[in-house]
Write a protein that holds these residues in place. Structure first.
Motif, PDB file in Angstrom:
ATOM      1  N   ALA A   1     -11.117  -5.059  -3.227  1.00  0.00           N
ATOM      2  CA  ALA A   1     -10.214  -5.259  -4.371  1.00  0.00           C
ATOM      3  C   ALA A   1      -9.781  -3.930  -4.972  1.00  0.00           C
ATOM      4  N   SER A   2     -10.721  -3.001  -5.143  1.00  0.00           N
ATOM      5  CA  SER A   2     -10.380  -1.694  -5.719  1.00  0.00           C
ATOM      6  C   SER A   2      -9.461  -0.920  -4.784  1.00  0.00           C
ATOM      7  N   GLY A   3      -9.637  -1.116  -3.487  1.00  0.00           N
ATOM      8  CA  GLY A   3      -8.786  -0.437  -2.520  1.00  0.00           C
ATOM      9  C   GLY A   3      -7.333  -0.836  -2.630  1.00  0.00           C
ATOM     10  N   THR A   4      -7.069  -2.033  -3.157  1.00  0.00           N
ATOM     11  CA  THR A   4      -5.670  -2.458  -3.295  1.00  0.00           C
ATOM     12  C   THR A   4      -4.909  -1.582  -4.276  1.00  0.00           C
ATOM     13  N   LEU A   5      -5.624  -0.879  -5.161  1.00  0.00           N
ATOM     14  CA  LEU A   5      -4.954   0.018  -6.102  1.00  0.00           C
ATOM     15  C   LEU A   5      -4.210   1.130  -5.379  1.00  0.00           C
ATOM     16  N   GLY A   6      -4.537   1.317  -4.103  1.00  0.00           N
ATOM     17  CA  GLY A   6      -3.871   2.342  -3.311  1.00  0.00           C
ATOM     18  C   GLY A   6      -2.381   2.152  -3.180  1.00  0.00           C
ATOM     19  N   ILE A   7      -1.893   0.923  -3.350  1.00  0.00           N
ATOM     20  CA  ILE A   7      -0.448   0.710  -3.238  1.00  0.00           C
ATOM     21  C   ILE A   7       0.219   0.485  -4.587  1.00  0.00           C
ATOM     22  N   LEU A   8      -0.552   0.559  -5.682  1.00  0.00           N
ATOM     23  CA  LEU A   8       0.055   0.418  -7.006  1.00  0.00           C
ATOM     24  C   LEU A   8       0.090   1.751  -7.737  1.00  0.00           C
ATOM     25  N   ILE A   9      -1.050   2.448  -7.784  1.00  0.00           N
ATOM     26  CA  ILE A   9      -1.077   3.758  -8.415  1.00  0.00           C
ATOM     27  C   ILE A   9      -0.275   4.727  -7.547  1.00  0.00           C
ATOM     28  N   PRO A  10       0.682   5.440  -8.132  1.00  0.00           N
ATOM     29  CA  PRO A  10       1.533   6.321  -7.314  1.00  0.00           C
ATOM     30  C   PRO A  10       0.754   7.513  -6.757  1.00  0.00           C
ATOM     31  N   PRO A  11       1.187   8.016  -5.579  1.00  0.00           N
ATOM     32  CA  PRO A  11       2.297   7.555  -4.750  1.00  0.00           C
ATOM     33  C   PRO A  11       1.945   6.273  -4.014  1.00  0.00           C
ATOM     34  N   SER A  12       2.949   5.462  -3.692  1.00  0.00           N
ATOM     35  CA  SER A  12       2.722   4.157  -3.090  1.00  0.00           C
ATOM     36  C   SER A  12       3.706   3.941  -1.948  1.00  0.00           C
ATOM     37  N   ILE A  13       3.176   3.603  -0.777  1.00  0.00           N
ATOM     38  CA  ILE A  13       4.044   3.371   0.376  1.00  0.00           C
ATOM     39  C   ILE A  13       4.992   2.185   0.148  1.00  0.00           C
TER      40      ILE A  13
END
Length: 428
Positions: free
Chosen positions: A147-159
């Motif tokens: 779940a915490s790893g999903t922040l990788g696409i919300l907190i910039p930069p985001s692919i």
């Protein structure tokens, strides 16, 4: 045969579903189904290769392999390890300290890599064993990392936000700014839940470290802490574009890994490069297939017809937004996040004008839905990444992630109800 020429959409749907059933990769499924449908639309297939390459000829998309590469280097070159050690020194002794360290580490890593699977893999490899040794249930530890790893696409930069900007022709820098406060808020929700859980279960923290140890570990990790400052500061100040920032991140991460931490050697460099190329190639193949799919939709005027239909059945923008969210969640059960964005956004864009939906606010809403897609079975990518890292069956990962899924849905509802969380920083 005449039926197929009269209704090429049937060809598209049937071919796509058939490919998914026989487990053809999503990128190939999109391409094959789109080419078949274009054939029955009297479209010259000789132009398809040119169209596919043209769809990738976009300078904005060049940021994707850069951030993927930087994230991969971080995960293997020591940067993520020293970041985690610094977090442990400062908050590891609190109730649920390891949980909080996991979430904060994911947030910092997210501000560098832009990739959800990369974040989950890099942090999970270190934190899952640590949490299990500290007495946390393994399902909980794996669920928290996923779940915490999903922040990788919300907190910039985001692919996904880079792709959104390329399709909607919105400023990527503005999209990054709009996602910053929602990203921090989502991380805060997870932290609060982790602390409450730890107090209920009686999970203490690590041994409290002294100021000298904290100072030493912070100085050791300062090179990692500086990276998101350099990336985001450069973008927001206008010194570099997102694409240029991704290349700066790669060079910086390599220099730190080779010459400061000395965790990287030539053999590991080749392995990391190969891994980054494989991930980037997968993403670009999906993009190429999805944009051929979008071409068919445009030829058939499906986006315009869909937006007109939505306008007729939806009394206001809130009904439209709720319907779009439900659609994203259902699609997330079967498709990868990048593919969902590329397929649906061209269809939904015309509807924004009908309902007065802010394009940038919707970008944040859509990205949070892509977060949910990352942890939604049966094909949630983070579930499989964490399953591999934790060496457990994917069903156990989903059991652990289910409560966090509900928390992310709560965060999505807040973001949707209060657009100023995204737009305030832009002065809109």
């Amino acid at each position: 045969m005449e039926l197929f020429y009269d209704h090429p959409t049937i060809v598209l749907a049937c071919t796509f579903v058939f490919c998914l059933i026989i487990r053809v990769p999503i990128a190939i499924s999109l391409g094959v189904a789109s080419i078949a449908a274009l054939h029955f639309s009297y479209y010259s297939l000789s132009t398809v290769p040119h169209d596919m390459f043209s769809s990738l000829d976009n300078v904005v998309l060049m940021a994707i392999p850069g951030f993927v590469y930087a994230g991969t280097i971080m995960g293997r070159g020591g940067i993520s390890y020293y970041l985690i050690e610094a977090m442990k020194a400062w908050v590891g002794h609190t109730h649920g300290g390891l949980s909080v360290v996991t979430i904060l580490s994911c947030m910092i890593f997210a501000a560098i890599s832009g990739s959800s699977p990369a974040t989950a893999a890099a942090i999970g490899a270190i934190m899952i064993p640590g949490m299990v040794d500290a007495g946390y249930g393994k399902n909980y530890a794996m669920g928290l990392v996923a779940a915490s790893g999903t922040l990788g696409i919300l907190i910039p930069p985001s692919i996904p936000l880079i792709l959104y900007g390329a399709i909607s022709e919105e400023s990527v820098a503005k999209l990054f700014m709009a996602s910053m406060i929602p990203g921090i808020m989502m991380g805060g929700i997870l932290i609060i839940s982790a602390i409450i859980y730890a107090k209920r279960k009686g999970h203490g923290g690590l041994e409290k470290q002294g100021w000298t140890e904290r100072k030493q570990k912070t100085i050791k990790a300062v090179w990692g802490f500086l990276l998101p400052v350099i990336i985001l500061g450069g973008i927001y100040s206008g010194v570099v574009t997102p694409t240029e920032a991704s290349l700066v991140a790669v060079v910086y991460a390599l220099l730190v890994s080779f010459f400061i931490y000395r965790e990287m050697d030539f053999k590991l460099f080749i392995e990391v490069t190969r891994q980054a190329v494989n991930i980037s190639a997968m993403i670009f193949l999906i993009i190429a297939g999805a944009l051929i799919f979008a071409k068919f939709l445009t030829i058939q005027q499906i986006p315009q017809n869909f937006s007109n239909w939505i306008a007729e059945v939806s009394p206001n923008k809130w009904v439209f937004l709720v319907g779009a969210n439900l659609m994203f969640i259902m699609m997330g059960m079967f498709m990868e996040a990048v593919a969902i964005l590329l397929i649906t956004l061209p269809i939904l864009l015309p509807a924004f004008q009908v309902f007065g939906v802010d394009v940038i606010h919707f970008a944040v809403i859509m990205t949070v839905n892509m977060e949910l897609a990352m942890i939604t079975p049966p094909v949630g990518l983070n579930l499989f990444v964490v399953s591999g890292v934790g060496n457990e069956d994917v069903t156990k990962v989903f059991k652990g992630v289910a409560p966090f899924f509900l928390l992310l849905v709560l965060g999505l509802a807040i973001i949707m109800a209060f657009p100023q969380l995204s737009l305030w920083i832009l002065g809109r």
